[in-house]
Design a protein around this motif. Structure first.
Motif, PDB file in Angstrom:
ATOM      1  N   SER A  11       1.007  -1.205  -0.033  1.00  0.00           N
ATOM      2  CA  SER A  11      -0.123   0.059  -0.223  1.00  0.00           C
ATOM      3  C   SER A  11       0.685   1.286  -0.138  1.00  0.00           C
ATOM      4  CB  SER A  11      -0.694   0.117   1.195  1.00  0.00           C
ATOM      5  OG  SER A  11      -2.030  -1.054   1.113  1.00  0.00           O
ATOM      6  N   VAL A  12       0.407   2.196  -0.963  1.00  0.00           N
ATOM      7  CA  VAL A  12       1.294   3.530  -0.914  1.00  0.00           C
ATOM      8  C   VAL A  12       0.448   4.439  -0.097  1.00  0.00           C
ATOM      9  CG1 VAL A  12       1.927   5.429  -2.302  1.00  0.00           C
ATOM     10  CG2 VAL A  12       1.991   3.002  -3.270  1.00  0.00           C
ATOM     11  N   LEU A  33      -2.443   4.880 -12.656  1.00  0.00           N
ATOM     12  CA  LEU A  33      -2.621   3.920 -13.334  1.00  0.00           C
ATOM     13  C   LEU A  33      -4.199   3.711 -14.071  1.00  0.00           C
ATOM     14  CD1 LEU A  33      -0.976   0.767 -11.440  1.00  0.00           C
ATOM     15  CD2 LEU A  33      -0.218   2.240 -13.466  1.00  0.00           C
ATOM     16  N   GLY A  34      -4.582   4.843 -14.399  1.00  0.00           N
ATOM     17  CA  GLY A  34      -5.935   4.967 -15.096  1.00  0.00           C
ATOM     18  C   GLY A  34      -6.999   5.182 -14.147  1.00  0.00           C
ATOM     19  N   THR A  35      -6.579   4.920 -12.948  1.00  0.00           N
ATOM     20  CA  THR A  35      -7.868   4.968 -11.833  1.00  0.00           C
ATOM     21  C   THR A  35      -8.062   6.063 -11.091  1.00  0.00           C
ATOM     22  OG1 THR A  35      -7.769   2.403 -11.750  1.00  0.00           O
ATOM     23  CG2 THR A  35      -8.789   3.423  -9.942  1.00  0.00           C
ATOM     24  N   GLN A  36      -9.254   6.811 -10.839  1.00  0.00           N
ATOM     25  CA  GLN A  36      -9.386   7.828 -10.068  1.00  0.00           C
ATOM     26  C   GLN A  36      -9.855   7.471  -8.534  1.00  0.00           C
ATOM     27  OE1 GLN A  36      -8.604  10.861 -11.280  1.00  0.00           O
ATOM     28  NE2 GLN A  36      -8.223  10.051 -13.227  1.00  0.00           N
ATOM     29  N   PRO A  53      -1.061  -2.940  -7.526  1.00  0.00           N
ATOM     30  CA  PRO A  53      -1.495  -4.239  -8.165  1.00  0.00           C
ATOM     31  C   PRO A  53      -0.567  -5.051  -7.918  1.00  0.00           C
ATOM     32  CG  PRO A  53      -1.975  -2.496  -9.700  1.00  0.00           C
ATOM     33  CD  PRO A  53      -1.163  -1.970  -8.862  1.00  0.00           C
ATOM     34  N   LYS A  54      -0.644  -6.485  -7.942  1.00  0.00           N
ATOM     35  CA  LYS A  54       0.259  -7.550  -7.796  1.00  0.00           C
ATOM     36  C   LYS A  54       1.081  -7.812  -8.898  1.00  0.00           C
ATOM     37  CE  LYS A  54      -2.957 -11.489  -8.744  1.00  0.00           C
ATOM     38  NZ  LYS A  54      -3.528 -12.708  -8.063  1.00  0.00           N
ATOM     39  N   GLN A 114       6.646 -10.032 -11.848  1.00  0.00           N
ATOM     40  CA  GLN A 114       5.406 -10.019 -11.637  1.00  0.00           C
ATOM     41  C   GLN A 114       4.408  -9.487 -12.608  1.00  0.00           C
ATOM     42  OE1 GLN A 114       7.649  -8.007 -10.085  1.00  0.00           O
ATOM     43  NE2 GLN A 114       6.699  -5.842 -10.301  1.00  0.00           N
ATOM     44  N   ALA A 115       4.898  -8.648 -13.695  1.00  0.00           N
ATOM     45  CA  ALA A 115       4.318  -8.395 -14.570  1.00  0.00           C
ATOM     46  C   ALA A 115       4.550  -9.134 -15.889  1.00  0.00           C
ATOM     47  CB  ALA A 115       4.515  -6.812 -14.957  1.00  0.00           C
TER      48      ALA A 115
END
Length: 198
Positions: A11-12, A33-36, A53-54, A114-115
């Protein structure tokens, strides 16, 4: 934010201060990342917790936020942080899994994060027999073609090739085939037969 580098799924913790005193509510809009995300300003401060995200891509990321106050003013800012690459899987690619003694074969080892992005790393390779005895070993870097071969007199049977790097290990089965071969040499009228198989 509370630090500069994060692991996936951490968590940030974001917090800040709005400089001007507010008698009416104000809000902060965060974008990542495109989320508000939104947070209310309380006592001229705001805070928000964003779980990464994981499968977040490693490297630098930017968190942007905009403040809209009760006076109709607005402002924006951004802050950056790094997401660490975490090795998640290692993959062996072999040119052949069934081999004759002395026959060359090729190995390439890849490590993913992980990506599912590639990680450059040194790797170690060890080939062992069914009793766990080392037949041969090698080292190189991910993505490099490694040339390997069993000794010419290697007994037939099942073997295991294990590659390791970044705390991960991948085992691949190998088979050494049986080779029946005899060489004939005439020396001073004497016939000499040599078993050149395995």
């Amino acid at each position: 934010i509370d630090k500069d580098s994060y692991l996936p799924s951490q968590s940030v913790e974001v917090s800040g201060t709005v400089g001007r005193s507010h008698a009416l509510p104000a809000s902060v809009a965060l974008s990542f990342l495109g989320t508000q995300y939104s947070s209310l300003v309380s006592n001229n401060t705001f805070s928000y917790s964003i779980r990464l995200p994981k499968n977040i891509k490693s490297g630098r990321h930017v968190l942007s936020f905009a403040v809209n106050d009760s006076y109709g003013n607005s402002g924006s800012a951004s802050i950056g942080f790094s997401a660490q690459a975490v090795p998640t899987r290692i993959v062996n690619t072999l040119s052949s899994r069934s081999l004759k003694p002395g026959e060359k074969f090729y190995l390439s080892v890849l490590i993913y994060d992980q990506a599912d992005d590639l990680i450059s790393s040194q790797i170690a390779v060890r080939t062992s027999d069914s009793a766990g005895n080392t037949v041969f070993s090698a080292s190189n870097y991910t993505g490099t073609n490694i040339t390997l071969a069993f000794p010419a007199d290697q007994p037939p049977g099942a073997y295991t090739l294990a590659s390791s790097g970044k705390g991960l290990t991948e085992a691949s089965p190998l088979v050494v085939e049986e080779v029946e071969s005899v060489s004939v040499v005439f020396s001073n009228g004497i016939v000499v037969l040599n078993n050149t198989g395995n």
